[in-house]
Design a protein around this motif. Structure first.
Motif, PDB file in Angstrom:
ATOM      1  N   MET A   1     -65.901 -53.929 -52.583  1.00 40.64           N
ATOM      2  CA  MET A   1     -65.030 -53.184 -51.661  1.00 40.64           C
ATOM      3  C   MET A   1     -65.819 -52.815 -50.407  1.00 40.64           C
ATOM      4  O   MET A   1     -66.958 -52.368 -50.474  1.00 40.64           O
ATOM      5  CB  MET A   1     -64.504 -51.908 -52.333  1.00 40.64           C
ATOM      6  N   SER A   2     -65.198 -53.005 -49.247  1.00 38.98           N
ATOM      7  CA  SER A   2     -65.860 -52.740 -47.982  1.00 38.98           C
ATOM      8  C   SER A   2     -66.152 -51.257 -47.795  1.00 38.98           C
ATOM      9  O   SER A   2     -65.351 -50.396 -48.176  1.00 38.98           O
ATOM     10  CB  SER A   2     -64.983 -53.238 -46.830  1.00 38.98           C
ATOM     11  N   LYS A   3     -67.298 -50.971 -47.195  1.00 39.64           N
ATOM     12  CA  LYS A   3     -67.635 -49.594 -46.840  1.00 39.64           C
ATOM     13  C   LYS A   3     -66.830 -49.187 -45.608  1.00 39.64           C
ATOM     14  O   LYS A   3     -66.440 -50.015 -44.785  1.00 39.64           O
ATOM     15  CB  LYS A   3     -69.124 -49.472 -46.554  1.00 39.64           C
ATOM     16  N   THR A   4     -66.601 -47.870 -45.474  1.00 44.55           N
ATOM     17  CA  THR A   4     -65.800 -47.362 -44.356  1.00 44.55           C
ATOM     18  C   THR A   4     -66.632 -46.463 -43.447  1.00 44.55           C
ATOM     19  O   THR A   4     -67.592 -45.831 -43.882  1.00 44.55           O
ATOM     20  CB  THR A   4     -64.596 -46.558 -44.865  1.00 44.55           C
ATOM     21  N   ALA A   5     -66.245 -46.424 -42.184  1.00 45.09           N
ATOM     22  CA  ALA A   5     -66.904 -45.553 -41.215  1.00 45.09           C
ATOM     23  C   ALA A   5     -65.853 -44.871 -40.357  1.00 45.09           C
ATOM     24  O   ALA A   5     -64.856 -45.498 -39.960  1.00 45.09           O
ATOM     25  CB  ALA A   5     -67.867 -46.340 -40.339  1.00 45.09           C
ATOM     26  N   LEU A   6     -66.081 -43.617 -40.071  1.00 47.34           N
ATOM     27  CA  LEU A   6     -65.223 -42.827 -39.193  1.00 47.34           C
ATOM     28  C   LEU A   6     -66.032 -42.493 -37.949  1.00 47.34           C
ATOM     29  O   LEU A   6     -67.072 -41.834 -38.031  1.00 47.34           O
ATOM     30  CB  LEU A   6     -64.770 -41.553 -39.902  1.00 47.34           C
ATOM     31  N   VAL A   7     -65.593 -42.979 -36.806  1.00 45.51           N
ATOM     32  CA  VAL A   7     -66.275 -42.747 -35.539  1.00 45.51           C
ATOM     33  C   VAL A   7     -65.461 -41.746 -34.730  1.00 45.51           C
ATOM     34  O   VAL A   7     -64.288 -41.997 -34.427  1.00 45.51           O
ATOM     35  CB  VAL A   7     -66.444 -44.059 -34.744  1.00 45.51           C
ATOM     36  N   LEU A   8     -66.073 -40.632 -34.387  1.00 51.23           N
ATOM     37  CA  LEU A   8     -65.385 -39.599 -33.613  1.00 51.23           C
ATOM     38  C   LEU A   8     -65.832 -39.674 -32.154  1.00 51.23           C
ATOM     39  O   LEU A   8     -66.990 -39.435 -31.835  1.00 51.23           O
ATOM     40  CB  LEU A   8     -65.699 -38.211 -34.187  1.00 51.23           C
ATOM     41  N   GLY A   9     -64.899 -40.040 -31.295  1.00 46.24           N
ATOM     42  CA  GLY A   9     -65.203 -40.128 -29.877  1.00 46.24           C
ATOM     43  C   GLY A   9     -64.949 -41.505 -29.322  1.00 46.24           C
ATOM     44  O   GLY A   9     -65.408 -42.506 -29.882  1.00 46.24           O
ATOM     45  N   GLY A  10     -64.209 -41.575 -28.214  1.00 45.06           N
ATOM     46  CA  GLY A  10     -63.846 -42.861 -27.616  1.00 45.06           C
ATOM     47  C   GLY A  10     -64.554 -43.144 -26.316  1.00 45.06           C
ATOM     48  O   GLY A  10     -64.021 -43.837 -25.451  1.00 45.06           O
TER      49      GLY A  10
END
Length: 388
Positions: A1-10
């Motif tokens: 299963m793929s790992k996930t990342a949450l990126v805050l800021g555009g």
């Protein structure tokens, strides 16, 4: 299963980390309160009317589609470093990895509502444009521009755009045949503003200010502003019909309350690989992070992008169970193309060398070309140059 990342800021850091994480096989969600990335380096031409606001925006949903990550527009309301979680519009989002790229807060002296800025929200740049154009329409006036500093973290300063804006306004007034009707003054609390660029660059800017008749008010603490004036310590004041002020950066309020380790200014502490010590899977980059390196270090866009690539590479390696780690420290240097409206100057500084090149006429178009390159390369429509 793929790992996930949450990126805050555009911004620059958030986008660059999302692109490289997706390339590394991580399932990425980027969260931003805006549906676009704002190109601050080229937004200096919005107030002078050379470009429109839409010219310095890049659609984030389009970039997400082209680069294989998910985009969610929403307001981040809180961050929990221990849980690698963020509350976005009332919903709690979590991931295997959390990348903090939400920028910084601002140190605003008393009365800052009487000033305009070019390093705040995009609408602030529009407001400054309208005020500047109205004063030019009136045919005469006094314009003061400057920036502040943060004694708790001297790297959190935005002096370059202030110098560029002053040069561009001077050039605009000369083009309109109005320069003699305007008094221009640059101000800053430090004795030698721009010292991070190196002695040669500081001397060149001072000499050019003198040649152009631009006044300089340095070395006095800015205690506040009022309508029509900049206020300095010991009763000093600078009268002006229009004030453009770039506040120093300070730790983002959400990061200060996140439970993560921060320095005296409120920036998140990181190791050389952009990881937050004691919080596995949490990374901070750009204006959100406490920058280490040489004394002249400064929070610049190219450093932010380098940190984003380092953080992404280290996350991908960790997710794959590999031990190798990259460091952002070799990338900490000064690099800018200081635009003047009718040319530019190339300024660079490392621990080993200081460089300054004058680029009359073509330097202005070189910076404009960089803006076009940024958009096209991020969309995958133009080959990305090494390190850019």
């Amino acid at each position: 299963m793929s790992k996930t990342a949450l990126v805050l800021g555009g911004g620059f850091g958030g986008l660059e980390s999302a692109i490289h994480l997706a390339k590394g096989g991580i399932e990425v969600t980027l969260v931003s309160n805006r549906d676009f990335l704002f190109l601050y380096p080229t937004s200096i031409w919005v107030p002078t009317g050379e470009v429109g606001l839409e010219d310095v925006k890049v659609d984030l949903a389009d970039l997400a589609r082209r680069n294989g990550f998910k985009f969610r527009q929403g307001a981040v309301q809180s961050i929990d470093g221990a849980k690698r979680a963020a509350t976005v519009d009332g919903e709690v989002l979590t991931a295997d990895y959390l990348v903090l790229a939400i920028g910084a807060g601002k140190m605003k002296p008393k009365g800052s509502e009487h000033t305009h800025t070019i390093c705040g929200a995009p609408e602030d740049t529009e407001k400054f444009r309208d005020a500047l154009q109205a004063l030019i329409q009136a045919g005469k006036g006094r314009i003061a521009m400057g920036f502040g500093g943060n004694p708790n973290d001297p790297s959190a300063v935005r002096g370059g755009p202030g110098f560029e804006m002053m040069f561009n306004v001077d050039n605009l007034l000369r083009q309109r045949g109005l320069r003699e009707q305007f008094e221009l003054t640059f101000f800053a609390p430090m004795a030698v503003p721009g010292a991070r660029m190196g002695e040669r660059a500081v001397a060149a800017v001072g000499e050019l200010f003198g040649k152009l008749g631009i006044g300089q008010r340095y070395g006095k603490k800015i205690v506040g502003f009022e309508s029509g004036a900049v206020l300095f310590e010991v009763g000093g004041r600078l009268e002006a019909d229009l004030v453009m002020f770039i506040p120093a950066g300070d730790g983002h309020p959400l990061l200060k309350s996140s439970g993560l380790p921060v320095n005296a200014a409120g920036f998140v502490q990181i190791d050389s690989g952009c990881a937050v010590p004691g919080f596995e899977g949490v990374y901070a980059i750009g204006d959100s992070a406490a920058l280490e390196g040489p004394e002249f270090r400064a929070k610049q866009g190219h450093v932010t992008e380098a940190m984003a690539r380092v953080a992404a590479a280290n996350i991908v390696a960790h997710a794959a169970g590999r031990a190798e780690r990259q460091s952002y420290l070799p990338h900490v240097n000064i690099l800018c193309v200081m635009d003047m409206g009718n040319g530019a100057a190339w300024v660079s500084r490392t621990e080993a060398k200081q460089r300054l090149w004058s680029m009359p006429v073509y330097g202005h178009w070189m910076k404009k070309g960089w803006g076009a390159y940024f958009k096209l390369s991020k969309k995958g429509m133009f080959p990305r140059l090494p390190g850019m």
